[in-house]
Design a protein around this motif. Sequence first.
Motif, PDB file in Angstrom:
ATOM      1  N   ILE A  65     -25.328  86.087  -6.751  1.00 24.81           N
ATOM      2  CA  ILE A  65     -24.931  85.227  -5.565  1.00 24.81           C
ATOM      3  C   ILE A  65     -23.312  85.485  -5.633  1.00 24.81           C
ATOM      4  O   ILE A  65     -22.542  85.789  -4.449  1.00 24.81           O
ATOM      5  CB  ILE A  65     -25.381  83.981  -5.511  1.00 24.81           C
ATOM      6  CG1 ILE A  65     -26.781  83.816  -5.209  1.00 24.81           C
ATOM      7  CG2 ILE A  65     -24.291  83.221  -4.467  1.00 24.81           C
ATOM      8  CD1 ILE A  65     -27.276  82.445  -5.570  1.00 24.81           C
ATOM      9  N   ILE A  69     -20.800  87.300  -2.877  1.00 24.75           N
ATOM     10  CA  ILE A  69     -19.793  86.903  -2.156  1.00 24.75           C
ATOM     11  C   ILE A  69     -18.527  87.808  -2.266  1.00 24.75           C
ATOM     12  O   ILE A  69     -17.802  88.019  -1.199  1.00 24.75           O
ATOM     13  CB  ILE A  69     -19.481  85.483  -2.709  1.00 24.75           C
ATOM     14  CG1 ILE A  69     -20.591  84.281  -2.311  1.00 24.75           C
ATOM     15  CG2 ILE A  69     -18.283  84.816  -2.121  1.00 24.75           C
ATOM     16  CD1 ILE A  69     -20.402  83.050  -3.099  1.00 24.75           C
ATOM     17  N   ALA A  96     -29.955  80.945  -0.174  1.00 27.51           N
ATOM     18  CA  ALA A  96     -30.604  80.680   0.987  1.00 27.51           C
ATOM     19  C   ALA A  96     -29.630  79.948   1.971  1.00 27.51           C
ATOM     20  O   ALA A  96     -29.854  79.949   3.052  1.00 27.51           O
ATOM     21  CB  ALA A  96     -31.898  79.958   0.984  1.00 27.51           C
ATOM     22  N   PHE A  99     -24.972  81.431   4.041  1.00 33.62           N
ATOM     23  CA  PHE A  99     -24.776  81.983   5.313  1.00 33.62           C
ATOM     24  C   PHE A  99     -24.533  80.896   6.223  1.00 33.62           C
ATOM     25  O   PHE A  99     -23.543  80.664   6.989  1.00 33.62           O
ATOM     26  CB  PHE A  99     -25.636  83.154   5.851  1.00 33.62           C
ATOM     27  CG  PHE A  99     -25.051  83.570   7.205  1.00 33.62           C
ATOM     28  CD1 PHE A  99     -24.039  84.217   7.521  1.00 33.62           C
ATOM     29  CD2 PHE A  99     -25.845  83.167   8.361  1.00 33.62           C
ATOM     30  CE1 PHE A  99     -23.621  84.487   8.747  1.00 33.62           C
ATOM     31  CE2 PHE A  99     -25.631  83.477   9.558  1.00 33.62           C
ATOM     32  CZ  PHE A  99     -24.283  84.367   9.741  1.00 33.62           C
ATOM     33  N   TYR A 100     -25.557  79.933   6.373  1.00 35.03           N
ATOM     34  CA  TYR A 100     -25.652  78.808   7.316  1.00 35.03           C
ATOM     35  C   TYR A 100     -24.692  77.852   6.741  1.00 35.03           C
ATOM     36  O   TYR A 100     -23.595  77.677   8.016  1.00 35.03           O
ATOM     37  CB  TYR A 100     -26.952  78.321   7.085  1.00 35.03           C
ATOM     38  CG  TYR A 100     -26.980  76.955   8.160  1.00 35.03           C
ATOM     39  CD1 TYR A 100     -27.156  77.382   9.673  1.00 35.03           C
ATOM     40  CD2 TYR A 100     -26.893  75.711   7.823  1.00 35.03           C
ATOM     41  CE1 TYR A 100     -27.363  76.492  10.508  1.00 35.03           C
ATOM     42  CE2 TYR A 100     -27.064  74.742   8.757  1.00 35.03           C
ATOM     43  CZ  TYR A 100     -27.139  75.142  10.253  1.00 35.03           C
ATOM     44  OH  TYR A 100     -27.539  74.080  11.033  1.00 35.03           O
ATOM     45  N   THR A 102     -21.590  78.608   5.177  1.00 30.16           N
ATOM     46  CA  THR A 102     -20.012  79.171   4.994  1.00 30.16           C
ATOM     47  C   THR A 102     -20.023  80.430   6.073  1.00 30.16           C
ATOM     48  O   THR A 102     -18.634  80.932   5.769  1.00 30.16           O
ATOM     49  CB  THR A 102     -19.788  79.752   3.529  1.00 30.16           C
ATOM     50  OG1 THR A 102     -20.568  80.611   3.318  1.00 30.16           O
ATOM     51  CG2 THR A 102     -20.105  78.575   2.428  1.00 30.16           C
ATOM     52  N   GLU A 103     -20.685  80.871   6.805  1.00 24.75           N
ATOM     53  CA  GLU A 103     -20.570  82.207   7.545  1.00 24.75           C
ATOM     54  C   GLU A 103     -20.455  83.499   6.515  1.00 24.75           C
ATOM     55  O   GLU A 103     -20.191  84.415   7.184  1.00 24.75           O
ATOM     56  CB  GLU A 103     -19.388  81.945   8.475  1.00 24.75           C
ATOM     57  CG  GLU A 103     -19.823  81.101   9.571  1.00 24.75           C
ATOM     58  CD  GLU A 103     -18.772  81.252  10.572  1.00 24.75           C
ATOM     59  OE1 GLU A 103     -17.490  80.721  10.295  1.00 24.75           O
ATOM     60  OE2 GLU A 103     -18.988  81.558  11.880  1.00 24.75           O
ATOM     61  N   VAL A 104     -20.617  83.247   5.270  1.00 24.62           N
ATOM     62  CA  VAL A 104     -20.511  84.401   4.377  1.00 24.62           C
ATOM     63  C   VAL A 104     -21.748  85.009   3.950  1.00 24.62           C
ATOM     64  O   VAL A 104     -22.659  84.090   3.532  1.00 24.62           O
ATOM     65  CB  VAL A 104     -19.655  84.022   2.940  1.00 24.62           C
ATOM     66  CG1 VAL A 104     -19.565  85.143   2.030  1.00 24.62           C
ATOM     67  CG2 VAL A 104     -18.245  83.765   3.288  1.00 24.62           C
ATOM     68  N   PRO A 105     -22.282  86.128   4.342  1.00 27.27           N
ATOM     69  CA  PRO A 105     -23.878  86.364   4.011  1.00 27.27           C
ATOM     70  C   PRO A 105     -23.834  86.464   2.334  1.00 27.27           C
ATOM     71  O   PRO A 105     -22.995  86.884   1.596  1.00 27.27           O
ATOM     72  CB  PRO A 105     -23.948  87.826   4.761  1.00 27.27           C
ATOM     73  CG  PRO A 105     -22.381  88.166   5.046  1.00 27.27           C
ATOM     74  CD  PRO A 105     -21.515  87.127   5.018  1.00 27.27           C
ATOM     75  N   LEU A 159     -29.775  94.806   4.020  1.00 27.81           N
ATOM     76  CA  LEU A 159     -29.723  93.522   4.523  1.00 27.81           C
ATOM     77  C   LEU A 159     -28.667  92.963   4.264  1.00 27.81           C
ATOM     78  O   LEU A 159     -28.734  92.592   2.912  1.00 27.81           O
ATOM     79  CB  LEU A 159     -31.302  92.981   4.572  1.00 27.81           C
ATOM     80  CG  LEU A 159     -32.375  93.126   5.334  1.00 27.81           C
ATOM     81  CD1 LEU A 159     -33.643  92.568   5.172  1.00 27.81           C
ATOM     82  CD2 LEU A 159     -31.969  92.938   6.860  1.00 27.81           C
ATOM     83  N   ASP A 160     -28.126  92.284   4.915  1.00 27.23           N
ATOM     84  CA  ASP A 160     -27.228  91.172   4.637  1.00 27.23           C
ATOM     85  C   ASP A 160     -27.556  89.782   4.121  1.00 27.23           C
ATOM     86  O   ASP A 160     -26.690  88.980   3.946  1.00 27.23           O
ATOM     87  CB  ASP A 160     -25.983  91.017   6.024  1.00 27.23           C
ATOM     88  CG  ASP A 160     -25.283  92.171   6.027  1.00 27.23           C
ATOM     89  OD1 ASP A 160     -25.151  93.079   5.183  1.00 27.23           O
ATOM     90  OD2 ASP A 160     -24.773  92.179   7.329  1.00 27.23           O
ATOM     91  N   ASP A 161     -28.838  89.636   3.950  1.00 32.04           N
ATOM     92  CA  ASP A 161     -29.288  88.330   3.675  1.00 32.04           C
ATOM     93  C   ASP A 161     -30.150  88.511   2.276  1.00 32.04           C
ATOM     94  O   ASP A 161     -30.382  89.540   2.144  1.00 32.04           O
ATOM     95  CB  ASP A 161     -30.226  87.717   4.872  1.00 32.04           C
ATOM     96  CG  ASP A 161     -29.647  87.530   6.274  1.00 32.04           C
ATOM     97  OD1 ASP A 161     -28.826  86.671   6.182  1.00 32.04           O
ATOM     98  OD2 ASP A 161     -29.885  88.245   6.921  1.00 32.04           O
TER      99      ASP A 161
END
Lengths: 320, 337
Positions: A65, A69, A96, A99-100, A102-105, A159-161
Motif C-alpha cells: 500500500i 501511494i 480498500a 481512494f474513497y 483520500t482520492e489517492v488510488p 488497474l488503479d484499484d
Amino acid sequence: MITYLDAIRSAMDEALGRDPRVFLYGQDIGAFGGAFKATKGLATKYPGRVMDAPLSEDAIVGIAIGAAIEGMRPIVEMQFADFSTCGFNQIVNHAATLFYRTEVPCPIVVRLPSGGGPGGGPFHSQSMEGLYAQYPGLVVMTPGTVEDAYSMLLDAVTLDDPVIFCEHKFLYNHLRAEELPKETTPIGKARIVRHGRDVTVATYSAMVHESLAAADELREDGYQVEVVDLRTVKPLDTDTVLASVARTGRLLCVSESFPWGGVSAEVIARVTSEGFGLLDAPPQRLSAKDTPVPYHPNLWSSHRPTANAIASALRRLLEM
Amino acid sequence: MSSDRGKETATRTEYLKAYRVMLTARVLEEKLSSLYRAGHIKGGVFLGRGQEALSVSVGINLRKGDIYAPLIRDQAGRMAFGDTALDTLRTYLGSQLGSMRGRDGNIHRGRPREGYYAMISHLGAMIPVVTGALMARRFRGESGVVGATCIGDGGTSTGAFHEGLNAAAVEKLPLVMVVANNQYAYSTPNDRQYACADLLDKAIGYGVAGHEVDGTDLGACLEVLGKAVAAARSGGGPQLVVGRLLRLVGHGEHDDASYVDPALKAAHVGRDCLKVAEEFIVASGWATPEEIGSWRVEAKSEIDVTAAKVLREPAPDPNEEEWTAVSDTRLQDNFAA
C-alpha cells in the motif's frame, strides 16, 4: 504447452519487463521462486525487484500500500489464500478505503493461491473471494482458464484499484493451453464458455471445469447446459447471467467456497430480484459444505462440488 | 544505544519556532474541545495535550519530500509538517472543502500525495505503509528521504507494530518510529500492556537504533528527534524513539480520564510540556510572559476566525456524492449496478 501456473509467471514477467513501477514481494518468492514456483527465475531476470518478505502478511500488504501511494505497482503473493487473513486488516481497511478517503488510488495486486487440493486441509485450501468481494473498493478476479490467468493478471496490474487475484492451486499444473492469448476480454465481463438452451450454470475458477464435465454428462441425457464463467466476481457481470437465464429459464450457481453468503448467493439474489420473470424454476446453488475444508482426500472430494454433484443438482433443477 | 535525555541545546530560533507550533496546536485543540461540547462536531475529538513537545519535534525535523504518518495525538507534529488549522477544523466539522470531504473525519486526515499520510484507526497499520513508501523511494533511486510515524505504548502490543518495524529493519530503511509512552492506552495502564522493563528494550530485539527522551522537555525532544532523523537520513536504518510523558486529557473528549493515577500527574512525567517550555523560554530571556501571552491571543484569534468561517461552509451533499469506492473508470460502469 503452457500451464495455468506458467501463464501467471509469464504475466508477471511481462509486467516486470514493461513497467518499471512493478515489483514483486512475498514469502520465498525470490531465489527460491515461490512455494508453487510462480516466480521461478524472475528474481534473476529482474534483480532487486522480486523480493523475499518476512513471515508478515500484514506488513507485506501494508508495504504494498505504501509503495502504491508513492506510485509503484506492487504484486504481492500470499503463500496461501488462507494466510491472507493475517493481512486482512490492511486489505479491507486500508487498501480498500484509500481512494474513497483520500482520492489517492491504491494499485496493488494481492495474489491468493486459492482453493483446495487433496491433502491441503483446513488452512491451505480456502476460497476467499466472497469475503473480499463484500468490501467496497476491492476488485476480485477469479480466473478459470490459462488464458484468463495470463490476461487478467496483466489487467490487474494496470488497474488503479486494489485487486484480489484468486488463482486456483488445483489448476496450476492440471490446466494447459497451446499458447497465451493475444486478445483479452474486457475487465469485469463474464464469458459464456459453453452454449446451451436448457439450464444456465454460473460459476468461476476451478468449478468452471467441473461444470463443463457435468454438462458433458448431461448431454448424454439430451440436455444442453449453458456454462457462464463469471471471471471477475467483483465487479459482477449480472447482465451476462441474466441474458443466459432469459434463454434457459433455469439457474444453478456453483462455487467452491463455504455456503453461507458469498458469490453464489449474490448472483442468485441479483437474478431473482432483477430477472424473477425469466425463471421457470427456483434458482439453485451448490457450494462447499459448511465445515472447514477437510484433510483426507476422501473427505475433501466430497466437501467441494464435483462434476457428479453438479450433474445431480442439474438433473434435479431440470425436473422442477 | 544512546541515552539522549536532558540536554537543552536546541537553538533559540528552532526552540521558539517549535514552541509557537505547540502553542497553536494547543489552542486549536482547546477550540476543538469547545466545539465538541457545543455539539458542532459529530464523532469523537482526540487531543494531544501533554504530547506536543515530542510530536512537534518529529514534524519539525522532517522536510519537504519526507513521509509522515502521524497518529491520534499528533496535532503539533502535523502542523509542523504543514497541516493547517483550516484543514483540521474542516475535517472535524465535516466541511465539504476539507481534505477528506466528509468521507473521513477528525484525526483520519492527510494528503498522501504530499507525503502526509491519513491514518486508519487500526493501530500499527501505518508502520508497514511508511516502510513500503520508503521502499518505493529507494526503488526510484531517491536517497536522503526519511519516513516517520508515531504510535503509543498500547500500539506497541499490536502485531502490525512488530511486523512493520521488523520489515523496516530487514530492509534497513530510513524509518523513524516514535513511541509516545503516555502511560495509558485508553484506560489500560502500562503494567497491563507490556512486561519488558522499558519499551526502549525493543530496539535491540529488532536490531534498530534506540533513543529515549523526556517527552515533557521540548529541548530534549528537539535534540533527540534531530539526531534520530539525521541518523535515518544518512543511512543508519530504522530509529526507535521512545518519549516518556503523560497524556493530560482523556482518550477522547468523551472520556474524563478518572482512571489516571494521581501520583503520575504529580510526578515529573506528568509535567505539561507547554508550561515547561514557557518557563524555559522566560528563564532563558528569549521572551517575556507578556510576549508569550500575546502569542496565545494571536493564535486564538486566528483560530476563532477560521472556525467561524468553517462553520459556514457547506456540508457534503449525499445527492452529489459519487458513491463509488473504485478509481478506475473502466470499472465504474460495472460497479454502478
